[in-house]
Design an enzyme around this catalytic site. Structure first.
Site, mmCIF file in Angstrom:
data_model
loop_
_atom_site.group_PDB
_atom_site.id
_atom_site.type_symbol
_atom_site.label_atom_id
_atom_site.label_comp_id
_atom_site.label_asym_id
_atom_site.label_seq_id
_atom_site.Cartn_x
_atom_site.Cartn_y
_atom_site.Cartn_z
ATOM 1 C CG ASN A 196 -1.997 -0.998 1.174
ATOM 2 O OD1 ASN A 196 -2.651 -1.140 0.152
ATOM 3 N ND2 ASN A 196 -2.213 -1.719 2.253
ATOM 4 C CG ASP A 241 -4.280 -1.820 -3.615
ATOM 5 O OD1 ASP A 241 -4.369 -2.087 -4.826
ATOM 6 O OD2 ASP A 241 -4.929 -2.424 -2.736
#
Length: 148
Positions: free
Chosen positions: A44, A119
Site C-alpha cells: 500500500n 495499491d
C-alpha cells in the site's frame, strides 16, 4: 481432478485477479494465498512492501482476524499482458465500523500466480472514511442501546 486456484498459467491474468479479490471478499485467506506466488510483493504505497508469501500471509490473516468484512467494488479492470490494473472502491469493515475509499491497484501475474499487488490511494480520503465509519458505528451503538 480439480485445479489449485491460480495454478493454471493459461488462466488470463484478469481472471486470476478477479478470483483473488473474490476470495478476499469471502475472507477465504487460504484460497487467496493459493493465487499468490512464493515471492509475492504486496504494498500500500507509500508503506513499506511485504515481501514474500509469509509476510503477505501475515497481513492477510491480520485483516481477516480483526476485520469482519472486505469488499472490492470494481469500476474498471484492464490488462496489458501480465499486468492488470484495477480502479475500485474498497470497503473495509470491523463490527459496526465501515470505511469506503477509492483505490487503484496494479497486479502482475506470472504463471497463474500474483507476484505483485500494489495499491495506490489517497491517505486523507482513507482517514476521513475511517472517521465517518467510526462516527456511524458510535451512533448505531447508541441507538441500539437506547432501543431505537
Amino acid at each position: 481432478m480439480s485445479e489449485t486456484p491460480g495454478a493454471a498459467s493459461s488462466t488470463p491474468p484478469v481472471e486470476v485477479v478477479r478470483a483473488f479479490l473474490s476470495a478476499l471478499e469471502r475472507l477465504d485467506i487460504d484460497e487467496a494465498l493459493a493465487y499468490a506466488a512464493d515471492d509475492v510483493v504486496y504494498q500500500n504505497v507509500p508503506v513499506k512492501p511485504a515481501r514474500g508469501k509469509r509476510a503477505f500471509e501475515k497481513q492477510m490473516r491480520f485483516m481477516a482476524k480483526y476485520g469482519s468484512g472486505f469488499e472490492a467494488r470494481l469500476h474498471h479492470i484492464a490488462a496489458d499482458g501480465p499486468i492488470v490494473l484495477t480502479e475500485r472502491t474498497d470497503v473495509l469493515a470491523a463490527g459496526p465500523w465501515k470505511a469506503e475509499f477509492w483505490v487503484c491497484g496494479t497486479f502482475e501475474v506470472r504463471e497463474g500466480k500474483i507476484v505483485l499487488w500494489r495499491d495506490y490511494f489517497d491517505w486523507t480520503t482513507v482517514l476521513a472514511a475511517s472517521a465517518r465509519g467510526g462516527a456511524r458505528a458510535v451512533v448505531s451503538t447508541i441507538r441500539a442501546r437506547l432501543g431505537r
